[in-house]
Design an enzyme around this catalytic site. Sequence first.
Site, PDB file in Angstrom:
ATOM      1  N   SER A   1       0.798  -1.228   0.000  1.00 30.04           N
ATOM      2  CA  SER A   1       0.000   0.000   0.000  1.00 30.04           C
ATOM      3  C   SER A   1       0.833   1.281   0.000  1.00 30.04           C
ATOM      4  CB  SER A   1      -0.964   0.022   1.185  1.00 30.04           C
ATOM      5  OG  SER A   1      -0.275   0.260   2.390  1.00 30.04           O
TER       6      SER A   1
ATOM      7  N   LYS B   1       0.614   4.407   6.664  1.00 29.10           N
ATOM      8  CA  LYS B   1      -0.059   5.335   5.754  1.00 29.10           C
ATOM      9  C   LYS B   1       0.573   6.720   5.872  1.00 29.10           C
ATOM     10  CE  LYS B   1      -3.107   2.175   4.764  1.00 29.10           C
ATOM     11  NZ  LYS B   1      -2.872   1.399   3.573  1.00 29.10           N
TER      12      LYS B   1
END
Length: 193
Positions: free
Chosen positions: A36, A77
């Site tokens: 990700s 993230k």
Amino acid sequence: MVKNILEWIASIGVALVAAWVITTFVGTKYQVHGESMHPTFENGDNLVVSKISKSLDTINRGDVIILHGNEKKDYIKRLIGVPGDTVEYKNDQLYINGKKVDEPYLNYNKEHKFSEYLTENFDVSDTRNSGGNKVIPKDKYLVLGDNRMNSNDSRLELGLITKDQIVGKAKMRVLPMKNMKYDFYSDSFDKVN
């Protein structure tokens, strides 16, 4: 002999307490799982995470953070928006509080995207936990993966996160050694921080 044994026991005890204090309050290690954050981070990268940055409130938009997604799964993230912010993507461009913010860490993924936009058009009201508001609510944060085509982040199931979910700021990649790097903040966020 007994004195030497007691010194060893005391030394080991002090080392264990120091290790506990450091990993609980100062920093910890983290291994990246998944794609990700590609190409910023690769599956298997080993990082040092600054927990004290959360305590000192030095985590800013543009920083890469580790967060608890649930009791069993942590995520890595990029922090994009903080409480009180408006965040909008329009035609693959990020706007925070109406200011255009460049994202140079997305260049590779933009060159290799398989749809018109790497990041679809959306604003805060489109995210889970926003209550339909265009402004990020109190105690909520918007996070996105750098690999926008392959990231469970605030746009999807993860939704807006809380401060309690934040573990700390990714400060250093230590392994693989050939890719060792310190600090992953993007200077393009200086205009909104």
